[in-house]
Write a protein that holds these residues in place. Structure first.
Motif, mmCIF file in Angstrom:
data_model
loop_
_atom_site.group_PDB
_atom_site.id
_atom_site.type_symbol
_atom_site.label_atom_id
_atom_site.label_comp_id
_atom_site.label_asym_id
_atom_site.label_seq_id
_atom_site.Cartn_x
_atom_site.Cartn_y
_atom_site.Cartn_z
ATOM 1 N N LEU A 115 2.505 1.800 -3.459
ATOM 2 C CA LEU A 115 1.565 2.247 -4.481
ATOM 3 C C LEU A 115 1.148 3.695 -4.270
ATOM 4 O O LEU A 115 0.917 4.439 -5.232
ATOM 5 N N GLN A 116 1.024 4.092 -3.013
ATOM 6 C CA GLN A 116 0.597 5.461 -2.728
ATOM 7 C C GLN A 116 1.741 6.468 -2.835
ATOM 8 O O GLN A 116 1.501 7.669 -2.960
ATOM 9 N N ASN A 117 2.968 5.982 -2.746
ATOM 10 C CA ASN A 117 4.140 6.867 -2.818
ATOM 11 C C ASN A 117 5.104 6.306 -3.863
ATOM 12 O O ASN A 117 6.181 5.808 -3.526
ATOM 13 N N LYS A 118 4.692 6.375 -5.132
ATOM 14 C CA LYS A 118 5.465 5.734 -6.189
ATOM 15 C C LYS A 118 6.860 6.335 -6.336
ATOM 16 O O LYS A 118 7.803 5.663 -6.722
ATOM 17 N N SER B 210 -6.611 7.478 6.248
ATOM 18 C CA SER B 210 -5.695 6.855 5.296
ATOM 19 C C SER B 210 -5.961 5.362 5.182
ATOM 20 O O SER B 210 -6.568 4.742 6.070
ATOM 21 N N THR B 211 -5.475 4.790 4.069
ATOM 22 C CA THR B 211 -5.659 3.353 3.836
ATOM 23 C C THR B 211 -5.021 2.508 4.938
ATOM 24 O O THR B 211 -5.636 1.541 5.414
ATOM 25 N N TYR C 129 7.223 3.397 7.322
ATOM 26 C CA TYR C 129 6.841 4.706 6.789
ATOM 27 C C TYR C 129 7.850 5.772 7.197
ATOM 28 O O TYR C 129 8.294 6.578 6.372
ATOM 29 N N THR D 279 8.301 9.075 4.389
ATOM 30 C CA THR D 279 6.943 9.404 3.967
ATOM 31 C C THR D 279 6.322 10.410 4.936
ATOM 32 O O THR D 279 6.412 10.265 6.152
ATOM 33 N N ILE E 168 0.837 -1.211 0.000
ATOM 34 C CA ILE E 168 0.000 0.000 0.000
ATOM 35 C C ILE E 168 0.866 1.254 0.000
ATOM 36 O O ILE E 168 0.624 2.215 -0.761
ATOM 37 N N ALA E 169 1.902 1.270 0.824
ATOM 38 C CA ALA E 169 2.794 2.440 0.902
ATOM 39 C C ALA E 169 3.512 2.670 -0.419
ATOM 40 O O ALA E 169 3.662 3.815 -0.878
#
Length: 570
Positions: A24-27, A95-96, A80, A85, A21-22
């Motif tokens: 994908l959200q912070n490419k 958040s997810t 994270y 991040t 998830i991290a």
């Protein structure tokens, strides 16, 4: 070892999900996130491996979910922060990752609730039946007379015969039939880590007959490297866990001896009810470990090798009794109302149950059931659990109504010998000629056997004591025959015709009854007749000719149901 590696990997499932998830959200930081997560995984895996190796949590949904939550809470934020991040404090709760943690928390609560109400499923998984009463006790039944504490004391005094005795202590006693004789078997175990480190393997096991109070223990040399007290991969529980990590283990492994005298460690394992850690008593296996090679094989309890007596552990039998008695109508009823609830008594010798043996050498766990109402000392019935199959039979016939429970039977013995401080132990309810009877071992303060006590379960004043099982049984039957409150002293035995010439006569009179006992010429059987059944029997004398209908039990007294004295009927 494969099981431990798998059990260590599964708790990282939530952490891997958070990493994906991290990324994908912070490419733009995906590479840094994955590298940081990999480093945290390596460190975390080593730590979790150590924890898993020591505690050996079974691979079940509740265990893995809880471990995932702990790993995720610790390593997730670290991943994270390590990747740099940035969080928006105002929206972090939306958040997810926060949603994932919230769902995980809900899942833990849900699993806890499911665990509470799954008691019905465990109850339904018990193979059970009800019966009126057990088969009558016969002259060949020999109750276990050597109490576990007495056997342990005797063996402890014989420990000096063990080579390097300072390395060892006595392990768990297990009763089983060996060579046609009921015996206690106990391994010698390491006393500490350093003793294990120095000794590497134990020297063997002790064996002592359980039905002979004068027997002495015998030490059998048999080197064992894999034991309960060994460390690292030589530990029995760890060996079983490595092969069957998805099973829960019940109690401590015990040794049982095969026909060649070779010891094997036996461990009961079971699958839980789905989504819980509660036992599914229809999915019980027994794992057998070779103490020399460490090889492990598992069998369904019903298919265990013939020499295995206790495929179902006493710990699991205790749990089975609790589920059977307490949750007969579910969890709510066990707390509120308590309709039909039965509470197992804790008078057993092994985890609230007492091993006994049937006519064919099969072993059962005995437990009496009491009312959940306080200050009620009567038994509702009793259970016998087959130690090889786990099948439970509940005996609650009308003969058992209103009888005292095992605690009451022990108290009668305790009050009988106050000056000697002898106490009752191992109370077991038998059927003696249709009469529920508590057979209790009387022990001195050192745990040594002194007497048998046969106590009529529905009459606290009716107790017979003796030094041997047969002697006490015969005396008890004679007392039953003399008791006018008994309709029949030998219920279950057909009447037969008998005639002869009276050789000796004895009349016994009390405030409540008159009993005539006599023997016939050429016959050593003692015949007992209650005068209330045959009034003319009071005038019986030597030389009289009698014709009778009697109930004769082999090697025991006979009770007269009808009698004609020819000399008194001319």
């Amino acid at each position: 070892m494969t099981g431990i590696l798998l059990a260590t990997l599964l708790p990282f499932s939530l952490f891997f999900l958070l990493t994906v998830i991290a990324a994908l959200q912070n490419k733009n930081k995906a590479k840094a996130i994955i590298q940081g997560a990999f480093g945290l995984f390596i460190i975390g895996y080593i730590i979790v491996f150590i924890i898993t190796y020591i505690w050996m949590p079974a691979i079940t949904v509740p265990n893995m979910l809880l471990m995932n939550a702990v790993v995720g809470i610790i390593l997730g934020p670290a991943m994270y922060v390590g990747s740099g991040t940035v969080f928006n404090k105002n929206t972090i709760h939306k958040s997810t990752p926060a949603i994932v943690f919230f769902i995980t928390a809900l899942a833990i609560v849900a699993i806890f609730v499911v665990g509470i109400f799954s008691v019905n499923q465990t109850y339904d998984s018990i193979s059970k039946q009800e019966a009126g009463e057990a088969k009558p006790l016969n002259e060949e039944n020999t109750p276990i007379s050597v109490a576990p504490e007495s056997a342990r004391n005797k063996v402890q005094k014989s420990m000096s015969v063990v080579p390097n005795t300072q390395f060892y202590d006595l392990g768990k006693l297990q009763v089983q039939e060996v060579g046609g004789e009921i015996s206690y078997v106990a391994p010698v175990e390491f006393t500490s880590f350093w003793r294990y480190f120095r000794g590497k393997e134990t020297e063997g096991y002790f064996m002592i007959p359980a039905t002979n109070i004068n027997a002495q223990p015998e030490f059998i040399e048999s080197k064992m490297r894999y034991t309960n007290s060994s460390y690292f991969n030589h530990n029995i529980q760890r060996q079983v866990y490595g092969e069957f990590p998805q099973y829960l283990q019940s109690g401590e492994a015990q040794i049982e001896v095969d026909n060649e005298g070779k010891p094997w460690y036996v461990q009961t394992i079971y699958k839980p009810i789905p989504l819980t850690n509660r036992p599914d008593l229809d999915k019980v296996k027994v794992a057998i470990v070779d103490p020399v090679s460490g090889e492990v094989e598992a069998y369904d309890v019903k298919e265990a090798p013939d020499f295995i007596e206790g495929a179902v552990s006493s710990e699991l039998a205790t749990a089975e009794n609790e589920y059977f008695g307490k949750y007969v109508h579910g969890w709510f009823n066990s707390i509120f109302g308590k309709k039909d609830v039965k509470i197992p008594n804790d008078s057993g010798t092994e985890n609230s149950v007492t091993p006994i043996f049937g006519d064919n050498g099969e072993m059962y766990y005995f437990t009496d059931m009491a009312s959940p109402k306080e200050n009620i000392d009567s038994a509702l019935g009793y259970t016998l659990i087959d130690a090889r199959t786990g099948e439970l039979t509940y005996y609650n016939g009308k003969q058992n109504n209103g009888i005292m429970d095992s605690k009451g039977a022990r108290q009668i013995v305790n009050k009988q010998f106050p000056e000697k401080n002898w106490t009752g132990s191992m109370p077991v309810l038998y059927n003696v000629d249709g009469h529920p009877t508590w057979i209790v071992n009387v022990l001195d303060p050192n745990g040594l056997f002194k007497r048998y006590a046969y106590i009529k379960a529905n009459d606290s004043d009716f107790a017979v004591f003796g030094e041997t099982a047969k002697e006490t049984l015969t005396a008890y039957r004679l007392q039953l025959a003399q008791d006018p409150s008994n309709v029949q002293g030998s219920e279950g035995v057909e009447t037969t015709g008998k005639s002869g010439v009276v050789n000796r006569v004895l009349v016994t009179s009390t405030d409540s009854r008159q009993i005539v006992q006599f023997i016939l010429e050429g016959d050593t059987t003692i015949y007992t007749v209650n005068v209330s059944k045959a009034p003319l029997a009071i005038f019986l004398r030597e030389g009289d000719h009698v014709q009778m209908q009697v109930r004769v039990r082999e090697n025991g007294p006979a009770t007269v149901e009808e009698m004609v004295v020819e000399e008194l009927n001319d």
